[in-house]
Scaffold this active site. Sequence first.
Site, PDB file in Angstrom:
ATOM      1  N   GLY A 180      16.063 -51.512 -37.849  1.00 17.16           N
ATOM      2  CA  GLY A 180      16.650 -52.842 -38.613  1.00 17.16           C
ATOM      3  C   GLY A 180      18.670 -52.991 -37.605  1.00 17.16           C
ATOM      4  O   GLY A 180      18.665 -54.132 -37.491  1.00 17.16           O
ATOM      5  N   GLU A 198      17.701 -54.034 -34.493  1.00 14.64           N
ATOM      6  CA  GLU A 198      16.963 -55.794 -33.957  1.00 14.64           C
ATOM      7  C   GLU A 198      17.878 -56.812 -34.407  1.00 14.64           C
ATOM      8  O   GLU A 198      17.616 -57.796 -34.167  1.00 14.64           O
ATOM      9  CB  GLU A 198      15.618 -55.890 -35.444  1.00 14.64           C
ATOM     10  CG  GLU A 198      14.041 -54.532 -34.694  1.00 14.64           C
ATOM     11  CD  GLU A 198      13.201 -54.444 -35.930  1.00 14.64           C
ATOM     12  OE1 GLU A 198      13.771 -53.860 -37.108  1.00 14.64           O
ATOM     13  OE2 GLU A 198      12.065 -54.843 -35.906  1.00 14.64           O
ATOM     14  N   ALA A 229      17.351 -50.431 -41.748  1.00 16.14           N
ATOM     15  CA  ALA A 229      16.447 -50.631 -43.282  1.00 16.14           C
ATOM     16  C   ALA A 229      16.773 -49.186 -44.087  1.00 16.14           C
ATOM     17  O   ALA A 229      16.896 -48.184 -43.070  1.00 16.14           O
ATOM     18  CB  ALA A 229      15.098 -51.303 -43.524  1.00 16.14           C
ATOM     19  N   GLU A 289      11.575 -45.908 -35.860  1.00 16.38           N
ATOM     20  CA  GLU A 289      10.836 -46.595 -37.087  1.00 16.38           C
ATOM     21  C   GLU A 289       9.509 -46.124 -37.354  1.00 16.38           C
ATOM     22  O   GLU A 289       9.004 -45.046 -38.241  1.00 16.38           O
ATOM     23  CB  GLU A 289      10.372 -48.378 -37.296  1.00 16.38           C
ATOM     24  CG  GLU A 289      10.815 -49.008 -37.829  1.00 16.38           C
ATOM     25  CD  GLU A 289      12.205 -49.307 -36.328  1.00 16.38           C
ATOM     26  OE1 GLU A 289      12.016 -49.251 -35.504  1.00 16.38           O
ATOM     27  OE2 GLU A 289      12.381 -50.562 -37.035  1.00 16.38           O
TER      28      GLU A 289
HETATM   29  C1  3H9 Z   1      13.767 -50.168 -40.505  1.00 17.15           C
HETATM   30  O1  3H9 Z   1      14.949 -50.204 -39.850  1.00 17.15           O
HETATM   31  C2  3H9 Z   1      12.779 -51.283 -40.518  1.00 17.15           C
HETATM   32  C3  3H9 Z   1      13.335 -52.361 -39.838  1.00 17.15           C
HETATM   33  O2  3H9 Z   1      12.307 -52.335 -38.555  1.00 17.15           O
HETATM   34  C4  3H9 Z   1      12.299 -53.702 -40.925  1.00 17.15           C
HETATM   35  C5  3H9 Z   1      10.735 -53.428 -41.107  1.00 17.15           C
HETATM   36  C6  3H9 Z   1      10.707 -54.947 -41.911  1.00 17.15           C
HETATM   37  N1  3H9 Z   1      18.524 -45.140 -45.007  1.00 17.15           N
HETATM   38  O3  3H9 Z   1      20.726 -38.178 -40.927  1.00 17.15           O
HETATM   39  P1  3H9 Z   1      22.444 -38.164 -42.045  1.00 17.15           P
HETATM   40  C7  3H9 Z   1      21.674 -40.879 -45.229  1.00 17.15           C
HETATM   41  S1  3H9 Z   1      13.666 -48.385 -40.898  1.00 17.15           S
HETATM   42  C8  3H9 Z   1      18.459 -45.044 -46.012  1.00 17.15           C
HETATM   43  O4  3H9 Z   1      22.644 -36.594 -42.946  1.00 17.15           O
HETATM   44  P2  3H9 Z   1      23.702 -37.828 -38.633  1.00 17.15           P
HETATM   45  C9  3H9 Z   1      20.435 -39.254 -44.852  1.00 17.15           C
HETATM   46  O5  3H9 Z   1      19.713 -39.594 -45.605  1.00 17.15           O
HETATM   47  C10 3H9 Z   1      14.149 -46.997 -40.733  1.00 17.15           C
HETATM   48  N2  3H9 Z   1      19.713 -43.419 -45.723  1.00 17.15           N
HETATM   49  O6  3H9 Z   1      23.026 -37.835 -40.649  1.00 17.15           O
HETATM   50  C11 3H9 Z   1      22.169 -38.726 -45.649  1.00 17.15           C
HETATM   51  O7  3H9 Z   1      21.722 -39.180 -47.352  1.00 17.15           O
HETATM   52  P3  3H9 Z   1      22.743 -37.665 -47.772  1.00 17.15           P
HETATM   53  C12 3H9 Z   1      15.135 -46.843 -38.837  1.00 17.15           C
HETATM   54  C13 3H9 Z   1      19.394 -42.757 -45.154  1.00 17.15           C
HETATM   55  O8  3H9 Z   1      24.213 -38.004 -38.256  1.00 17.15           O
HETATM   56  C14 3H9 Z   1      22.850 -39.519 -44.562  1.00 17.15           C
HETATM   57  O9  3H9 Z   1      22.704 -40.936 -44.365  1.00 17.15           O
HETATM   58  N3  3H9 Z   1      16.104 -45.859 -38.832  1.00 17.15           N
HETATM   59  C15 3H9 Z   1      19.174 -43.938 -43.087  1.00 17.15           C
HETATM   60  O10 3H9 Z   1      23.020 -36.106 -39.201  1.00 17.15           O
HETATM   61  C16 3H9 Z   1      23.674 -39.474 -43.385  1.00 17.15           C
HETATM   62  O11 3H9 Z   1      22.271 -39.377 -42.652  1.00 17.15           O
HETATM   63  C17 3H9 Z   1      16.148 -44.885 -38.984  1.00 17.15           C
HETATM   64  O12 3H9 Z   1      14.886 -44.280 -39.062  1.00 17.15           O
HETATM   65  C18 3H9 Z   1      18.557 -45.061 -43.728  1.00 17.15           C
HETATM   66  N4  3H9 Z   1      18.009 -46.433 -42.898  1.00 17.15           N
HETATM   67  O13 3H9 Z   1      22.312 -39.206 -38.807  1.00 17.15           O
HETATM   68  C19 3H9 Z   1      16.790 -44.024 -38.583  1.00 17.15           C
HETATM   69  N5  3H9 Z   1      19.295 -43.150 -42.190  1.00 17.15           N
HETATM   70  O14 3H9 Z   1      23.756 -37.498 -47.175  1.00 17.15           O
HETATM   71  C20 3H9 Z   1      17.415 -42.795 -39.341  1.00 17.15           C
HETATM   72  C21 3H9 Z   1      20.308 -42.236 -42.598  1.00 17.15           C
HETATM   73  O15 3H9 Z   1      22.234 -38.355 -48.754  1.00 17.15           O
HETATM   74  N6  3H9 Z   1      18.328 -42.479 -39.291  1.00 17.15           N
HETATM   75  N7  3H9 Z   1      20.396 -42.195 -44.032  1.00 17.15           N
HETATM   76  O16 3H9 Z   1      21.348 -37.059 -47.151  1.00 17.15           O
HETATM   77  C22 3H9 Z   1      19.193 -41.315 -38.739  1.00 17.15           C
HETATM   78  O17 3H9 Z   1      18.498 -40.781 -37.872  1.00 17.15           O
HETATM   79  C23 3H9 Z   1      20.072 -40.266 -39.123  1.00 17.15           C
HETATM   80  O18 3H9 Z   1      20.496 -40.041 -40.163  1.00 17.15           O
HETATM   81  C24 3H9 Z   1      21.233 -40.888 -37.966  1.00 17.15           C
HETATM   82  C25 3H9 Z   1      22.627 -40.026 -38.649  1.00 17.15           C
HETATM   83  C26 3H9 Z   1      20.978 -40.251 -36.627  1.00 17.15           C
HETATM   84  C27 3H9 Z   1      21.421 -42.558 -38.690  1.00 17.15           C
END
Ligand code: 3H9
Length: 725
Positions: A100, A103, A60, A123
């Site tokens: 998500g 999911e 998400a 999450e």
């Molecule tokens: C969820 O899914 C809830 C569901 O269960 C439904 C509930 C009802 N959203 O980290 P990076 C951005 S909750 C928005 O630098 P990497 C990040 O801010 C979600 N933005 O790259 C960055 O922006 P900027 C659960 C996101 O290669 C850019 O993308 N998911 C999201 O070092 C690049 O990211 C998580 O918690 C997002 N979901 O790592 C996963 N994800 O360039 C969270 C990333 O402006 N994400 N951005 O600074 C991560 O762990 C890492 O970003 C990932 C890539 C491993 C994917």
Amino acid sequence: MAHYARGSAVAVIRLCNPPVNALSLAVLQALEDGLKKADADPSVKAVMICGENGKFSAGADIRGFSSPERHGGALGPIVSLIESSEKPVVAAIEGVALGGGLEVALGCHYRIAHMKAQMGLPEVTIGLLPGAEGTQRLPRLIGVPAALDMITTGKHIPATEALKLGLVDEIVEENTIEAAIRLANKVIGQPLGPRRLSLKPIPRLPNMEAFLREALVRVKQQARGWLAPELCFQAVRAAAERPFAAGVRRERELLQVLLTSGQARALQHAFFAERAVRRWAAPSGASWSSAAPQPVRKAAVVGLGTMGRGIVTSLVKANIPLVALEQNLEYLNKGRKAVMLLLEREAMKMEGGAQTLDFHNPARLHFTVDFDLLRDVDLVIEAVFENMALKKEIFHKLSKICKPGALLCTNTSALNIDEIASATSCPQQVIGTHFFSPAHVMRLLEIIRGRHTSPTAIATAMQLAKALKKVGVVVGNCFGFVGNRMMFPYVQQAVFLLEEGSRPEAVDQVLEDFGFKLGPFRMSDLAGLDVGWRSRKDQGLTGPSLPSGTPARQRHGQRYSPLPDLLCEQGRFGQKTGKGWYQYEQAGGRTATPDPWLHSFLSHYRDTHHIKTRFIDQEEILERCLFSLINEGFAILAEGIASGPEHLDVIYINGYGWPKHRGGPMFYASTVGLPRVLAKLQKYSEVHPDVPGLRPSAFLKKLVAAGNPPIKEWMSYLSQQSSKL
Ligand code: 3H9
């Protein structure tokens, strides 16, 4: 967006929202439209869902959780829609399938993954739970123990492990999309009932009740006030004990609690703060976007004490060929032995073991006492004793021996980078890289820019942090930089509280209840009281250079507590000597027990100095320690030592054990409310006018006068930032 395309019999839905295909409202809408289109088209016999640019989806859109129409809520019904499709749906997982994203894949009837893909339900790390029915489907697929582990820790698992767990049906080395289409074609017409996870029973355990009971104890112990792991546990327990639909209802209730808890906001602040600090800027106008790093093909570490050993381990783990240097053979052999032990341990934790690390190969890790071997390195990290004269001597030598352009880093925790750089002929190549102990474990790297440090040097140090899997934060040059400078008033208040009537265990308890892993006294015993003692002696605050006639409890007209010095004079250095603020079972022991000797020592001390013992409540302990630390943070921001409050928060979460679910000290201040922080500081400052750390900073006052603006706007209230950064 999600692109819909129809090939032969298989419709392809491609999630598309760069850079990580987060599931924004637009993406969810397009996904739903695609599914309905495929359902209505009789020529479509199966569906394949994949992500654009080699990434399935990172879940998400986290930014959406702070907006009123919260994106996450729409996801659960779409996952159900996927699962209930009468046509088989296959997920082609490349890159990441997180939160998500995973999911969505769990709603699919089949999952195929590239072998380098990573999967997880993180999450919990942003204060939530997998609220699109993930807590109910995952345990049905891989069993309660494995699901509980993934959901309560949020860890990412590689595809190979996912295959072993049964999370994916197949992994491929290449062409994941083609393999998924092949699989989709193959399963056309096969019954889908057994593939619908919501219909699957939970794999039984012979002792489910006992397992859950023990797991809850473990989860609670590790969480220390962080709510999400326990609520994740409750959701998985619901999966184990209730039918699917009832479990989903429970999941939703628990998610609502988390969404409104405040912790989710704090953890999401921490998530974005960690990303924001990568975008550093210098007053010259140079920044992350304009400065390019130099390649580091070979590095050196000078000094193999505690810090040097951890730094060597960290560099070896990052696969950087390395020269490790000590001043003589005795120290070298001691250091080598310790480094090898650390590396053996690290190798055991890694897949592939010692072969992956390759630390027995002298071409990758060479121990020497010969400075000449540093001629061809691209970067040196000096990690010797914290002494200016010694550091200057080494930097003078380095600037003569190292090749032109080599980056010269100093691992100092407080000393002046400009003064160290002045011993070289290349101050633009000198930079502070402050590691935290143990250096191969702690994530923070405080990167200190001196007056002459070049943008290339900053970019290279930031690149190094990334290679070491650390969070680099660029800060300006002042005594103690950001982290330790904020720590000084915090520790000072803790000691003053002892003078006034408290005990180490009482102060520690309050701060540990707040969420710190260790309170200030347990921490000081672990780090060694002698470290600060040496520094105070160097500053002339104690020891032989203190002018005679200096009042015992005053320095430069300010309140000073000699308590830590007195303990050191008694040989009480903390854990290493078996006695410090606590007593231990033996020298080197780890179990802190309150020490009656210390209690009577404190009483005697108060009598000597005519201090009336008073009862100090928990609120005062917490506020005096934390608000003085935060107050220093405001001064740091006003001086331009750090470029924003999120920098301070990242430093504290990753280097000082600040509880992440409280978002860092400056975020915490914003949640307490700046007027309250100011009022309390004013109150304590009136009672203790000789303690500058309690005097409210001008910047804090300005923000309060401006009406307590949100944290994002704070920096706009600094009209002219001075240029220490
Ligand atoms: C969820 O899914 C809830 C569901 O269960 C439904 C509930 C009802 N959203 O980290 P990076 C951005 S909750 C928005 O630098 P990497 C990040 O801010 C979600 N933005 O790259 C960055 O922006 P900027 C659960 C996101 O290669 C850019 O993308 N998911 C999201 O070092 C690049 O990211 C998580 O918690 C997002 N979901 O790592 C996963 N994800 O360039 C969270 C990333 O402006 N994400 N951005 O600074 C991560 O762990 C890492 O970003 C990932 C890539 C491993 C994917």
